[in-house]
Write an enzyme that holds these catalytic residues in place. Structure first.
Site, PDB file in Angstrom:
ATOM      1  N   ARG A 130       0.813  -1.231   0.000  1.00 57.67           N
ATOM      2  CA  ARG A 130       0.000   0.000   0.000  1.00 57.67           C
ATOM      3  C   ARG A 130       0.844   1.279   0.000  1.00 57.67           C
ATOM      4  NH1 ARG A 130      -2.969  -3.163   3.722  1.00 57.67           N
ATOM      5  NH2 ARG A 130      -4.747  -4.099   2.663  1.00 57.67           N
ATOM      6  N   LYS A 152       1.027  11.598 -10.409  1.00 57.78           N
ATOM      7  CA  LYS A 152       0.141  10.689 -11.150  1.00 57.78           C
ATOM      8  C   LYS A 152       0.954   9.448 -11.508  1.00 57.78           C
ATOM      9  CE  LYS A 152      -3.261  13.610 -13.466  1.00 57.78           C
ATOM     10  NZ  LYS A 152      -3.719  14.110 -14.781  1.00 57.78           N
ATOM     11  N   GLU A 194       5.723  20.393 -24.031  1.00 53.14           N
ATOM     12  CA  GLU A 194       5.120  20.524 -22.702  1.00 53.14           C
ATOM     13  C   GLU A 194       5.652  21.769 -21.974  1.00 53.14           C
ATOM     14  OE1 GLU A 194       2.645  18.929 -21.324  1.00 53.14           O
ATOM     15  OE2 GLU A 194       2.524  16.966 -22.291  1.00 53.14           O
ATOM     16  N   LYS A 236       3.949  23.634 -13.075  1.00 55.31           N
ATOM     17  CA  LYS A 236       3.281  22.380 -12.713  1.00 55.31           C
ATOM     18  C   LYS A 236       3.184  22.245 -11.199  1.00 55.31           C
ATOM     19  CE  LYS A 236       2.267  17.769 -13.561  1.00 55.31           C
ATOM     20  NZ  LYS A 236       2.252  16.621 -14.403  1.00 55.31           N
ATOM     21  N   GLU A 246      -6.840  16.459  -9.126  1.00 54.73           N
ATOM     22  CA  GLU A 246      -7.489  16.857 -10.380  1.00 54.73           C
ATOM     23  C   GLU A 246      -8.998  16.972 -10.240  1.00 54.73           C
ATOM     24  OE1 GLU A 246      -6.269  16.267 -14.944  1.00 54.73           O
ATOM     25  OE2 GLU A 246      -6.720  14.406 -13.922  1.00 54.73           O
ATOM     26  N   ARG A 250      -6.216  21.490 -11.941  1.00 54.04           N
ATOM     27  CA  ARG A 250      -5.166  20.683 -12.569  1.00 54.04           C
ATOM     28  C   ARG A 250      -5.454  20.391 -14.029  1.00 54.04           C
ATOM     29  NH1 ARG A 250      -1.602  15.886  -9.859  1.00 54.04           N
ATOM     30  NH2 ARG A 250      -0.424  15.372 -11.721  1.00 54.04           N
ATOM     31  N   ASN A 254      -3.823  20.052 -19.127  1.00 51.99           N
ATOM     32  CA  ASN A 254      -4.186  19.290 -20.318  1.00 51.99           C
ATOM     33  C   ASN A 254      -4.476  20.202 -21.513  1.00 51.99           C
ATOM     34  OD1 ASN A 254      -3.834  16.688 -19.428  1.00 51.99           O
ATOM     35  ND2 ASN A 254      -5.818  16.639 -18.419  1.00 51.99           N
ATOM     36  N   HIS A 257      -4.435  18.855 -25.022  1.00 49.92           N
ATOM     37  CA  HIS A 257      -4.412  17.395 -24.897  1.00 49.92           C
ATOM     38  C   HIS A 257      -5.697  16.718 -25.364  1.00 49.92           C
ATOM     39  CE1 HIS A 257      -0.747  18.169 -22.770  1.00 49.92           C
ATOM     40  NE2 HIS A 257      -0.584  16.931 -22.377  1.00 49.92           N
ATOM     41  N   HIS A 261      -4.633  13.866 -27.486  1.00 48.23           N
ATOM     42  CA  HIS A 261      -4.819  12.447 -27.167  1.00 48.23           C
ATOM     43  C   HIS A 261      -5.572  11.733 -28.288  1.00 48.23           C
ATOM     44  CE1 HIS A 261      -4.326  13.130 -22.551  1.00 48.23           C
ATOM     45  NE2 HIS A 261      -3.190  12.813 -23.112  1.00 48.23           N
ATOM     46  N   HIS A 273       4.087  12.239 -28.330  1.00 47.89           N
ATOM     47  CA  HIS A 273       3.070  12.974 -27.569  1.00 47.89           C
ATOM     48  C   HIS A 273       3.166  14.489 -27.842  1.00 47.89           C
ATOM     49  CE1 HIS A 273       0.444  13.951 -24.193  1.00 47.89           C
ATOM     50  NE2 HIS A 273       1.383  14.737 -23.705  1.00 47.89           N
TER      51      HIS A 273
HETATM   52  N1  GLY Z   1      -0.036  15.531 -17.227  1.00 48.71           N
HETATM   53  C1  GLY Z   1      -1.076  16.249 -16.623  1.00 48.71           C
HETATM   54  C2  GLY Z   1      -1.086  16.163 -15.143  1.00 48.71           C
HETATM   55  O1  GLY Z   1      -0.126  15.722 -14.549  1.00 48.71           O
HETATM   56  O2  GLY Z   1      -2.054  16.530 -14.545  1.00 48.71           O
END
Ligand code: GLY
Length: 369
Positions: A130, A152, A194, A236, A246, A250, A254, A257, A261, A273
């Protein structure tokens, strides 16, 4: 701190330490070498560490193993390149290595590679017992400014990308700019998309620097590059500090994106990407102009900055149905309505909810080739 001698000048490159707060508490360290930083970042009490790495990083992985010999037993797990790393079988392989070596909660996972490797290694760390400490050692521009920062972690399933994962902050992120100097130029430029995204959504000084001297801005050996990477990481860090899970702000990360995507999907993930989000940002700019949020100069700036990086600005006409279908599956969609991050002027973001199809199609026409 280390001094690097250039052909005509000597420049000093400072190690930069950018704190991430309220989203875990850790530093993103940007510099060159960073072996001593890894010593500091190795969690106290770790007797073992699993070093998950890309094949191309085998030599660096071995150097890390040797550095810690006699103190921390570093086990290495070589995983496939790119998205092939983000599979449950690969995570299972890593869990197997940890299980066989009797890893405990105080042991650590290190992820050495591009964004896919740090996503996978972070996920393995988040799920073992965990959650055990994780140190990210990103080796691509995209990894340094995006994937490895913000907690993430995840893997893909056959149904889609990043469908399984966890928010789990790393103990540290160490971005060693020296590793970028051997990367293919096109990978650096695509990853730089980015960085530029952070310029469009927040820190417009990034755009100014690219326009002033694109070669310096995108040369990993240059102090300008180090400064721009640090600026993107600060954007960021600030955003994830406000909205780690998010639930709101957040999603501005994107920018570009939603269509990006969809292009990656339509191209069966053969496009980089950064190339896909470059087209996605031009599309978003055109959409923002159509709804009166961005003027002609703002749209032109997208083409100028992204074009100066040699990134694509257009996409073949005639693929709208595929792209629209893929966009509907975007994680930002709410109750079947598409949501777009748009600019309300350069450096300011806003959300467009449920735009009518004809607007999307018109914006698509503007990027058609
Ligand atoms: N790549 C977008 C984020 O980390 O929220």
């Amino acid at each position: 701190m280390r001094t690097r001698a250039g052909a005509c000048e000597e420049v000093t490159v400072e190690t930069q330490r950018i704190p991430v707060v309220n989203a875990g508490e850790y530093d993103v360290v940007i510099g060159r070498g960073l072996g001593d930083e890894l010593e500091r970042a190795m969690p106290a009490g770790a007797k073992k560490a699993l070093l998950v790495h890309q094949p191309v990083q085998a030599r660096r992985a071995e150097a890390i193993r040797e550095r810690f010999a006699g103190r921390v037993e570093v086990l290495t797990a070589e995983v496939p390149d790119a998205e092939d790393a983000k599979r449950i079988e690969v995570a299972g392989f890593c869990w197997g290595v940890m299980g066989q070596a009797d890893f405990t909660r105080t042991d650590a996972v290190l992820g050495l590679g591009g964004g896919a490797v740090t996503d996978l290694a972070g996920f393995v760390a988040a799920t073992w017992l965990r959650g055990v400490p994780f140190v990210a050692l990103p080796t691509s521009v995209l990894g340094m400014v995006d994937a490895a920062v913000g907690g993430k972690t995840g893997i893909n399933t056959t149904e889609g990308k990043n469908l399984v994962g966890a928010f789990a902050a790393p103990a540290a992120v160490l971005a060693d700019l020296d590793v970028l100097e051997t990367l293919p130029r096109n990978d650096v430029l695509a990853g730089f998309a980015e960085v530029v995204k952070c310029g469009f959504i927040a820190d417009t000084a990034i755009l100014d620097a690219v326009l002033a001297d694109v070669d310096a801005a995108t040369d990993p050996a240059s102090p300008v590059f180090a400064d721009l990477v640090a600026r993107a990481v600060r954007v960021k860090a600030e955003v994830v500090g406000e909205d780690f899970r998010e639930s709101g702000r957040r999603e501005i990360l994107n920018y570009g994106h939603t269509l990006g995507h969809a292009i990656e999907y339509a191209e069966r993930y053969k496009w980089r990407h950064g190339s896909a989000i470059s087209v996605g940002m031009v599309f978003a700019a055109e959409l923002a102009r159509l709804v009166g949020r961005l003027d002609d100069d703002g749209v032109a700036l997208h083409r100028e900055v992204l074009g100066s990086l040699g990134l694509p600005l257009t996409y073949p006409s005639g693929r709208w149905d595929t792209l629209k279908g893929a966009m509907r599956r975007d994680k930002k969609s709410r109750a079947g309505l598409l949501r777009f991050v748009l600019l309300d002027g350069i450096g300011r973001t806003s959300i467009l909810n449920g735009p009518e199809d004809h607007l999307l199609f018109t914006a698509y026409g503007e990027i058609g080739e």
